[in-house]
Write a protein that holds these residues in place. Sequence first.
Motif, mmCIF file in Angstrom:
data_model
loop_
_atom_site.group_PDB
_atom_site.id
_atom_site.type_symbol
_atom_site.label_atom_id
_atom_site.label_comp_id
_atom_site.label_asym_id
_atom_site.label_seq_id
_atom_site.Cartn_x
_atom_site.Cartn_y
_atom_site.Cartn_z
ATOM 1 N N PHE A 107 38.020 -21.273 38.509
ATOM 2 C CA PHE A 107 39.175 -21.477 39.392
ATOM 3 C C PHE A 107 39.904 -20.186 39.772
ATOM 4 O O PHE A 107 40.724 -20.192 40.700
ATOM 5 C CB PHE A 107 40.176 -22.431 38.720
ATOM 6 C CG PHE A 107 39.599 -23.794 38.438
ATOM 7 C CD1 PHE A 107 39.404 -24.704 39.465
ATOM 8 C CD2 PHE A 107 39.237 -24.160 37.143
ATOM 9 C CE1 PHE A 107 38.863 -25.964 39.208
ATOM 10 C CE2 PHE A 107 38.699 -25.410 36.879
ATOM 11 C CZ PHE A 107 38.509 -26.312 37.915
ATOM 12 N N GLY A 108 39.614 -19.096 39.071
ATOM 13 C CA GLY A 108 40.336 -17.847 39.328
ATOM 14 C C GLY A 108 40.128 -17.313 40.731
ATOM 15 O O GLY A 108 41.039 -16.707 41.318
ATOM 16 N N GLY A 109 38.946 -17.522 41.306
ATOM 17 C CA GLY A 109 38.670 -17.014 42.645
ATOM 18 C C GLY A 109 39.510 -17.670 43.721
ATOM 19 O O GLY A 109 39.678 -17.126 44.823
ATOM 20 N N VAL A 110 40.063 -18.834 43.405
ATOM 21 C CA VAL A 110 40.888 -19.573 44.375
ATOM 22 C C VAL A 110 42.303 -18.992 44.450
ATOM 23 O O VAL A 110 42.945 -19.036 45.509
ATOM 24 C CB VAL A 110 40.959 -21.062 43.976
ATOM 25 C CG1 VAL A 110 41.877 -21.833 44.904
ATOM 26 C CG2 VAL A 110 39.566 -21.674 43.964
ATOM 27 N N VAL A 111 42.782 -18.425 43.339
ATOM 28 C CA VAL A 111 44.180 -17.997 43.221
ATOM 29 C C VAL A 111 44.626 -17.060 44.341
ATOM 30 O O VAL A 111 45.704 -17.264 44.928
ATOM 31 C CB VAL A 111 44.427 -17.352 41.836
ATOM 32 C CG1 VAL A 111 45.831 -16.752 41.758
ATOM 33 C CG2 VAL A 111 44.223 -18.390 40.733
ATOM 34 N N PRO A 112 43.843 -16.018 44.704
ATOM 35 C CA PRO A 112 44.327 -15.103 45.758
ATOM 36 C C PRO A 112 44.527 -15.774 47.115
ATOM 37 O O PRO A 112 45.267 -15.250 47.957
ATOM 38 C CB PRO A 112 43.206 -14.050 45.843
ATOM 39 C CG PRO A 112 42.513 -14.113 44.522
ATOM 40 C CD PRO A 112 42.578 -15.550 44.127
ATOM 41 N N TYR A 113 43.877 -16.916 47.334
ATOM 42 C CA TYR A 113 43.991 -17.575 48.632
ATOM 43 C C TYR A 113 45.187 -18.525 48.706
ATOM 44 O O TYR A 113 45.551 -18.975 49.788
ATOM 45 C CB TYR A 113 42.692 -18.324 48.956
ATOM 46 C CG TYR A 113 41.534 -17.377 49.101
ATOM 47 C CD1 TYR A 113 41.342 -16.661 50.283
ATOM 48 C CD2 TYR A 113 40.649 -17.157 48.050
ATOM 49 C CE1 TYR A 113 40.298 -15.765 50.406
ATOM 50 C CE2 TYR A 113 39.600 -16.264 48.172
ATOM 51 C CZ TYR A 113 39.429 -15.563 49.348
ATOM 52 O OH TYR A 113 38.398 -14.668 49.469
ATOM 53 N N ILE A 114 45.794 -18.824 47.552
ATOM 54 C CA ILE A 114 46.945 -19.723 47.545
ATOM 55 C C ILE A 114 48.129 -19.125 48.313
ATOM 56 O O ILE A 114 48.688 -19.776 49.201
ATOM 57 C CB ILE A 114 47.341 -20.107 46.107
ATOM 58 C CG1 ILE A 114 46.213 -20.936 45.463
ATOM 59 C CG2 ILE A 114 48.660 -20.875 46.090
ATOM 60 C CD1 ILE A 114 46.443 -21.277 44.005
ATOM 61 N N PRO A 115 48.546 -17.851 48.013
ATOM 62 C CA PRO A 115 49.660 -17.292 48.790
ATOM 63 C C PRO A 115 49.321 -17.130 50.270
ATOM 64 O O PRO A 115 50.193 -17.281 51.130
ATOM 65 C CB PRO A 115 49.913 -15.929 48.125
ATOM 66 C CG PRO A 115 48.691 -15.632 47.337
ATOM 67 C CD PRO A 115 48.130 -16.947 46.933
ATOM 68 N N GLN A 116 48.046 -16.846 50.585
ATOM 69 C CA GLN A 116 47.652 -16.701 51.986
ATOM 70 C C GLN A 116 47.708 -18.053 52.708
ATOM 71 O O GLN A 116 48.145 -18.146 53.852
ATOM 72 C CB GLN A 116 46.241 -16.118 52.077
ATOM 73 C CG GLN A 116 45.909 -15.543 53.436
ATOM 74 C CD GLN A 116 45.041 -14.318 53.351
ATOM 75 O OE1 GLN A 116 44.172 -14.238 52.496
ATOM 76 N NE2 GLN A 116 45.251 -13.368 54.244
ATOM 77 N N TYR A 117 47.277 -19.101 52.013
ATOM 78 C CA TYR A 117 47.349 -20.461 52.564
ATOM 79 C C TYR A 117 48.809 -20.822 52.844
ATOM 80 O O TYR A 117 49.135 -21.350 53.913
ATOM 81 C CB TYR A 117 46.732 -21.437 51.566
ATOM 82 C CG TYR A 117 46.552 -22.842 52.077
ATOM 83 C CD1 TYR A 117 45.336 -23.253 52.611
ATOM 84 C CD2 TYR A 117 47.588 -23.771 52.013
ATOM 85 C CE1 TYR A 117 45.153 -24.551 53.079
ATOM 86 C CE2 TYR A 117 47.423 -25.070 52.480
ATOM 87 C CZ TYR A 117 46.201 -25.454 53.012
ATOM 88 O OH TYR A 117 46.033 -26.750 53.474
ATOM 89 N N GLN A 118 49.683 -20.519 51.887
ATOM 90 C CA GLN A 118 51.104 -20.830 52.040
ATOM 91 C C GLN A 118 51.736 -20.012 53.167
ATOM 92 O O GLN A 118 52.578 -20.516 53.911
ATOM 93 C CB GLN A 118 51.839 -20.569 50.716
ATOM 94 C CG GLN A 118 51.434 -21.525 49.605
ATOM 95 C CD GLN A 118 52.016 -21.141 48.252
ATOM 96 O OE1 GLN A 118 52.283 -19.964 47.986
ATOM 97 N NE2 GLN A 118 52.204 -22.129 47.385
ATOM 98 N N GLU A 119 51.295 -18.745 53.291
ATOM 99 C CA GLU A 119 51.822 -17.882 54.345
ATOM 100 C C GLU A 119 51.449 -18.409 55.735
ATOM 101 O O GLU A 119 52.271 -18.424 56.656
ATOM 102 C CB GLU A 119 51.272 -16.459 54.151
ATOM 103 C CG GLU A 119 51.706 -15.457 55.213
ATOM 104 C CD GLU A 119 53.169 -15.053 55.104
ATOM 105 O OE1 GLU A 119 53.658 -14.398 56.044
ATOM 106 O OE2 GLU A 119 53.823 -15.402 54.095
ATOM 107 N N ILE A 120 50.206 -18.855 55.887
ATOM 108 C CA ILE A 120 49.754 -19.404 57.170
ATOM 109 C C ILE A 120 50.521 -20.684 57.495
ATOM 110 O O ILE A 120 50.937 -20.911 58.635
ATOM 111 C CB ILE A 120 48.241 -19.669 57.144
ATOM 112 C CG1 ILE A 120 47.480 -18.342 57.045
ATOM 113 C CG2 ILE A 120 47.794 -20.428 58.388
ATOM 114 C CD1 ILE A 120 45.983 -18.500 56.825
ATOM 115 N N GLN A 121 50.720 -21.522 56.480
ATOM 116 C CA GLN A 121 51.496 -22.744 56.684
ATOM 117 C C GLN A 121 52.926 -22.433 57.101
ATOM 118 O O GLN A 121 53.483 -23.079 57.997
ATOM 119 C CB GLN A 121 51.522 -23.570 55.397
ATOM 120 C CG GLN A 121 50.338 -24.497 55.204
ATOM 121 C CD GLN A 121 50.549 -25.431 54.027
ATOM 122 O OE1 GLN A 121 51.100 -25.052 52.994
ATOM 123 N NE2 GLN A 121 50.102 -26.665 54.168
#
Length: 247
Positions: free
Chosen positions: A32-46
């Motif tokens: 699951f660690g590889g997903v973590v960096p994309y969480i803030p980017q996902y939130q930023e796009i939203q």
Amino acid sequence: MDMEVDLGVDIEGDPEGSWSLLSWLASCVMVFGGVVPYIPQYQEIQRTSNTEGFSTRVCLVLLVANILRVFFWIGKQFELTLLLQSLVMIGTMLAMLNLCCTVQTSNRVSTKQHHFTDLDIRYFWSWSRFEDYLMFCFAFTVLCAFITFLLLDSALFVESLGLLSVLTEAMLGIPQLVQNFQNRSTRGMSVKMVLLWTVGDVFKTTYFVVNESPTQFWLCGATQICIDIAILLQVCYYGQEGRPKYG
């Protein structure tokens, strides 16, 4: 005397239990660690309804790499953890693509659309609907399945497949690196985000070495670390360049 013997058994058993726990935690981080960096980017796009800071080519690279890795696992069954990691990453990239398509659709001014079924190379990976990306993934998976099961008994093919999968993943940061250079901007990215990528890739590479994963994996990790550092330098440089100067 009996008490001392029992105590000795407990002491000897604790390190083994601790190592098993650490190994289990490391496996969870790998999955699951590889997903973590994309969480803030996902939130930023939203939050901003802007996809400028994220290159969907990153999704293309990771989808292709992880689909290939799944078939590599079929030919050479290494750690199950790495297979699960690929499946989780495929799901994550599809989620990122879905969000980008939704945002781009709401911001689109032109009514002209491009679809996977148009088979127009000029608009490859610039399609208008999320369904087009799903169709590409399905077609690519079917093609890989056909070739893999046809050549599954060839050790050369299996090893080459593994090398191709990790080399593709090693190029993960290249689309983002190029986009940052072309835009002369790293808008939507932050030092914290890129540091998360770098720490994740360092951990991943260490995991590959410690667990004696196939050589292809740790070579991929080392290459990714170098690219992460290059992107980090871009974020620092363009961030400084964009700040107002006084005096």
